[in-house]
Design a protein around this motif. Structure first.
Motif, PDB file in Angstrom:
ATOM      1  N   VAL A   1       0.825  -1.029   0.036  1.00 42.27           N
ATOM      2  CA  VAL A   1      -0.073  -0.059   0.211  1.00 42.27           C
ATOM      3  C   VAL A   1       0.980   1.250   0.124  1.00 42.27           C
ATOM      4  O   VAL A   1       2.177   1.155   0.157  1.00 42.27           O
ATOM      5  CB  VAL A   1      -1.029  -0.118   1.153  1.00 42.27           C
TER       6      VAL A   1
ATOM      7  N   THR B   1      -1.172   6.340   2.698  1.00 41.18           N
ATOM      8  CA  THR B   1      -2.380   6.032   2.348  1.00 41.18           C
ATOM      9  C   THR B   1      -2.606   4.461   2.460  1.00 41.18           C
ATOM     10  O   THR B   1      -1.707   3.685   2.275  1.00 41.18           O
ATOM     11  CB  THR B   1      -3.007   6.716   1.166  1.00 41.18           C
TER      12      THR B   1
ATOM     13  N   GLU C   1      -4.056   3.078  -0.242  1.00 38.12           N
ATOM     14  CA  GLU C   1      -4.396   2.722  -1.309  1.00 38.12           C
ATOM     15  C   GLU C   1      -3.518   1.763  -1.962  1.00 38.12           C
ATOM     16  O   GLU C   1      -2.103   2.224  -1.589  1.00 38.12           O
ATOM     17  CB  GLU C   1      -4.459   3.642  -2.263  1.00 38.12           C
TER      18      GLU C   1
ATOM     19  N   ALA D   1      -2.586   0.409  -7.764  1.00 36.00           N
ATOM     20  CA  ALA D   1      -3.649   1.258  -8.316  1.00 36.00           C
ATOM     21  C   ALA D   1      -3.046   2.643  -8.471  1.00 36.00           C
ATOM     22  O   ALA D   1      -3.529   3.216  -9.515  1.00 36.00           O
ATOM     23  CB  ALA D   1      -4.776   1.448  -7.096  1.00 36.00           C
ATOM     24  N   ALA D   2      -2.203   3.111  -7.640  1.00 38.50           N
ATOM     25  CA  ALA D   2      -1.703   4.404  -7.872  1.00 38.50           C
ATOM     26  C   ALA D   2      -0.708   4.481  -9.038  1.00 38.50           C
ATOM     27  O   ALA D   2      -0.841   5.623  -9.808  1.00 38.50           O
ATOM     28  CB  ALA D   2      -0.683   5.045  -6.521  1.00 38.50           C
TER      29      ALA D   2
ATOM     30  N   ARG E   1      -2.807   4.545 -12.289  1.00 42.08           N
ATOM     31  CA  ARG E   1      -3.398   5.845 -12.495  1.00 42.08           C
ATOM     32  C   ARG E   1      -2.456   6.775 -13.013  1.00 42.08           C
ATOM     33  O   ARG E   1      -2.957   7.770 -13.517  1.00 42.08           O
ATOM     34  CB  ARG E   1      -3.766   6.043 -11.214  1.00 42.08           C
TER      35      ARG E   1
ATOM     36  N   ARG F   1      -8.031  -5.866  -4.949  1.00 41.60           N
ATOM     37  CA  ARG F   1      -7.990  -4.678  -4.136  1.00 41.60           C
ATOM     38  C   ARG F   1      -7.573  -3.563  -4.992  1.00 41.60           C
ATOM     39  O   ARG F   1      -8.042  -2.486  -4.997  1.00 41.60           O
ATOM     40  CB  ARG F   1      -6.875  -5.072  -2.916  1.00 41.60           C
ATOM     41  N   THR F   2      -6.594  -3.991  -6.094  1.00 41.62           N
ATOM     42  CA  THR F   2      -6.435  -2.866  -7.146  1.00 41.62           C
ATOM     43  C   THR F   2      -7.736  -2.432  -7.696  1.00 41.62           C
ATOM     44  O   THR F   2      -7.880  -1.155  -8.122  1.00 41.62           O
ATOM     45  CB  THR F   2      -5.512  -3.487  -8.050  1.00 41.62           C
TER      46      THR F   2
ATOM     47  N   GLN G   1     -10.121  -0.515  -5.813  1.00 45.63           N
ATOM     48  CA  GLN G   1      -9.751   0.903  -5.606  1.00 45.63           C
ATOM     49  C   GLN G   1      -9.856   1.797  -6.901  1.00 45.63           C
ATOM     50  O   GLN G   1     -10.097   2.895  -6.832  1.00 45.63           O
ATOM     51  CB  GLN G   1      -8.220   0.845  -5.302  1.00 45.63           C
ATOM     52  N   LEU G   2      -9.787   1.349  -7.948  1.00 44.15           N
ATOM     53  CA  LEU G   2      -9.905   1.956  -9.351  1.00 44.15           C
ATOM     54  C   LEU G   2     -11.272   2.049  -9.812  1.00 44.15           C
ATOM     55  O   LEU G   2     -11.743   2.423 -10.815  1.00 44.15           O
ATOM     56  CB  LEU G   2      -8.831   1.477 -10.216  1.00 44.15           C
TER      57      LEU G   2
ATOM     58  N   ASP H   1     -13.034   5.356 -11.070  1.00 39.82           N
ATOM     59  CA  ASP H   1     -12.119   6.080 -11.926  1.00 39.82           C
ATOM     60  C   ASP H   1     -12.141   5.697 -13.389  1.00 39.82           C
ATOM     61  O   ASP H   1     -11.353   5.029 -13.767  1.00 39.82           O
ATOM     62  CB  ASP H   1     -10.882   6.369 -11.269  1.00 39.82           C
TER      63      ASP H   1
END
Length: 754
Positions: free
Chosen positions: A616, A620, A622, A626-627, A630, A661-662, A665-666, A669
């Motif tokens: 993560v 955060t 997240e 995922a970050a 993005r 989980r990814t 999270q997305l 978006d």
């Protein structure tokens, strides 16, 4: 599934080291348990020592929690600009080209050499030696312009448009001739070369072989190093003593290239006098650049260094002990709450008293009028004393704390400038000897052991500043002791090495120290080395850090655990640095591709990979994946390859969970739809049809779990697996769309392919 890696993206990954003799083979598990190995130096048949392993793991966990907190608090410091004004003829604090190994773009060299004035006769001597031997070593004092000189020499031979390359200071010169690092027609620099480990000492015939290989390829190598390198027989014939250009000549050279700035005769005379006192070319250039932009007074201020004058004047008054000791303590504890500072200052005074009572000469004589010991009397207004104790050097500020105290501010003692702190430590080192530094080292050792994280972080900053003036003393008396101590000490040692990287000539030294700790120096130092290879050190020396951590990951389980945690930290701290993120992902892909199927090395690599996919963010909850999807273009291709590798291994369950989980999270978006589709294409391209169908099966089951059964997640999963719906899978009878849309699967219980 065949291992997939891009041929044009191969990294020079360190070869897998010889396995420890006491290592045990990994135990397969669908839950992806860590490969088990006996700790180094521990007899597997001794259960008493085995019972100590959970305690060590718990302590190491706490150490990494501390590191994570520090990375959160000082991330900008670790990855900000390095103070390098004296290393190249640039302006301000921009890091000079070549500090971090890699390509030096022509624009970078242009900036570094904008005001360059070749010092004579050393420049011509070095140029002749470089043309003759294709290799030259520039030796001299720090901040004398060796770095800029190396670029200027290579450009003189190869031309202004040449793309130069910086090699790691940890490179063994003896191995360069046989390595793949040297390419034809290239210019190479190694900045601040610090020598090699004793068992790989460079020999004269190896240097000759390197020179011949450079000649054969038409390439050139410039090495910069400290004066001590001239005493090494193997390099002696290749060394040229380097000196800074005359400051007055450099100043006039810069003025001729800048807009005209009118000066009165008196101002010009004072300016030239101040310029003549400078020893760092970068300081002269900075003053010349300020002159037309901000005027002569500001240029004079740049050269006067008023903070240095204030600090030197304070020490010239020969302060008594009850003034000296608080200032010395503040140099290592700046910014901690005042109540904490007072307690630790009293502890320092106690160390000094104990030292003096042992019969040695006191730090400084007590004031004749008061005759009080260093601690002072209770009735003395000690806090008010700061108003007269260090005027212009120290002030007070109210700052909020961290964590639970973030909403409450406390008074804290701070220096009026960060430069004052460095200057105070420099004066303490230059003026005082063993009678001060022995009790001070004992006090620092106590703080490293029992201080809270904020205190130990400031101790690390202070010790890193001390290393600028007393590196050998810091290494032998502090870092070596702390590196094999308890968790608090090891974290303090790792942080010290991180902060040492804020100075260019110390960064290679920090790397050299860490490398020495990874080479048969025991578990404690190996764990500390893994901790130190995160942060700024891992950012500067990316390949060295990754190779070092990969090597440590092959060791006993405790060391391997630390190496994996450090790799995760590297990814977490690189989240906002796309280039570094992609470098790490390519490296891990290359490592997996170079391991044999079913081997212990592959099991370790896959287990490490799944930890990276589960990570993560630093600040955060997240998922890092995922970050990256993005914000980092091209990350999907690398992540897809990594997921494909772990999804059909013993780490499958964890990999599916990380993927879910990814997606969760997305899910909201829409901008990431393309990246998710690219991720699916990369995964599908690296898997057989049967493996792809199995993934769809497991993903469909997992997405029914309450943690993942969230509106939008299944739709995004359909984008992932449906991106190549038109291509019929080779093996399964059912289509991908059918697998993802079937509603008759039970809840997330199984997940093994048939």
């Amino acid at each position: 599934m065949a291992d997939v890696t891009d041929p044009d993206e191969g990294l020079d990954v360190a070869p897998v080291p010889v396995l420890d003799e006491d290592a045990e083979p990994p135990a397969p598990s669908d839950m992806g348990s860590a490969p088990q190995a006996a700790d180094e130096g521990v007899d597997p048949g001794r259960p008493a020592e085995r019972r100590g392993e959970p305690d060590e793991r718990e302590e190491d966990d706490r150490g990494y929690d501390d590191l994570r907190r520090v990375h959160q608090l000082v991330n900008n410091n670790f990855y900000g600009v390095v103070d390098a004004s004296g290393a190249a003829f640039g302006i301000g604090a921009a890091s000079s080209p070549g500090l971090a190994p890699g390509t030096i773009e022509p624009e970078e060299a242009d900036r570094a050499l904008r005001f360059y004035l070749p010092p004579q006769p050393c420049f011509d001597e070095a140029l002749d030696k470089l043309r003759e031997n294709f290799l030259v070593v520039l030796t001299g004092q720090d901040a004398c312009g060796r770095g800029a000189g190396s670029l200027a020499l290579l450009r003189e031979i190869l031309g202004d448009v040449a793309r130069l390359r910086s090699l790691s200071p940890a490179n063994a010169l003896a191995d360069l001739a046989a390595s793949r690092d040297l390419k034809p027609g290239q210019g190479y620099v190694i900045l601040d070369y610090v020598g090699e480990l004793p068992d790989r000492a460079v020999q004269a015939y190896e240097i000759g072989r390197l020179s011949e290989e450079l000649r054969r390829k038409g390439s050139y190598l410039v090495v910069t190093a400290a004066d001590t390198t001239r005493r090494r027989l193997a390099l002696r014939d290749h060394c040229v003593p380097w000196y800074a250009p005359d400051p007055a000549e450099l100043f006039e050279h810069c003025r001729a290239m800048l807009p005209h700035a009118p000066l009165t005769p008196d101002t010009e005379q004072e300016l030239l006098e101040r310029v003549g006192e400078q020893r760092r070319p970068g300081d002269v250039v900075a003053a010349a650049a300020v002159l037309p932009r901000e005027g002569p007074e500001q240029a004079l201020d740049t050269l006067r260094d008023r903070y240095r004058e204030r600090v030197q004047e304070w020490f010239r008054r020969q302060p008594r002990a009850d003034d000296l000791l608080p200032l010395a303590a503040l140099a290592f504890l700046e910014g901690v709450p005042e109540r904490t500072f007072e307690k630790e200052c009293a502890a320092l005074a106690a160390h000094v008293r104990n030292w003096e009572q042992s019969g040695e000469r006191p730090v400084t004589e007590a004031d004749d009028e008061t005759g009080t010991p260093p601690g002072g009397a209770v009735a003395r207004q000690s806090r008010a004393r700061w108003k007269e104790r260090a005027v212009g050097l120290v002030t007070t500020e109210h700052r909020p704390g961290q964590g639970r105290d973030a909403g409450r501010s406390e008074r804290r003692l701070v220096f009026t400038s960060s430069r004052v702190r460095e200057l105070v430590i420099a004066e303490l080192h230059d003026l005082y000897g063993y009678e001060l530094w022995y009790p001070l080292r004992q006090w620092l050792g106590d703080l490293a052991l029992r201080g809270d994280l904020d205190t130990r972080t400031e101790v690390a900053r202070g010790v890193a500043l001390l290393a600028r003036h007393a590196l050998v003393e810091v290494d032998e008396n502090l870092l070596k002791v702390w590196s094999e101590g308890l968790t608090n000490q090891r974290v303090t040692a790792a942080l010290t090495l991180q902060f040492m990287c804020d100075v260019e000539h110390l960064a290679p030294q920090a790397l050299n120290i860490v490398v020495s700790w990874t080479d048969n120096s025991g578990q404690g130092r190996a764990v500390t080395a893994a901790m130190a290879l995160t942060g700024r050190l891992g950012s500067l020396y990316r390949l060295d850090a990754l190779n070092g951590l990969w090597s440590l990951a092959q060791r006993g389980e405790r060391i391997a655990f630390s190496a994996r945690r450090s790799l995760v930290l590297l990814v977490q701290t690189a989240e906002h640095d796309p280039e570094r993120v992609l470098f790490i992902l390519r490296y891990v892909r290359t490592v997996i591709a170079r391991t044999g199927p079913g081997s212990r090395e592959r099991s370790i690599a896959l287990h490490t990979t799944v930890q990276l996919l589960e990570a993560v963010g630093l600040e955060t909850a997240e998922p890092v994946t995922a970050a990256l999807l993005r914000t980092v273009p091209d990350s999907a291709r690398h992540l897809g390859s990594l997921w494909a590798d772990v999804l059909h291994s013993g780490n499958r369950s964890r990999a599916v969970g990380a993927l879910c989980r990814t997606l969760v999270q997305l899910r909201d978006d829409p901008s990431v739809t393309g990246a998710v589709r690219e991720l699916g294409e990369a995964m599908r391209g690296a898997m057989t049809g049967r493996q792809w169908a199995a993934l769809c099966h497991h993903l469909s089951i997992a997405l029914k779990h309450p943690d993942y059964a969230i509106p939008g997640a299944r739709q995004l999963a359909q984008v992932l697996v449906g991106s190549l719906r038109g291509r019929a899978p080779a093996g399964p009878r059912r289509t991908i769309a059918h697998l993802m849309s079937t509603a008759s699967f039970p809840s997330a219980q199984g997940g093994r392919s048939k």
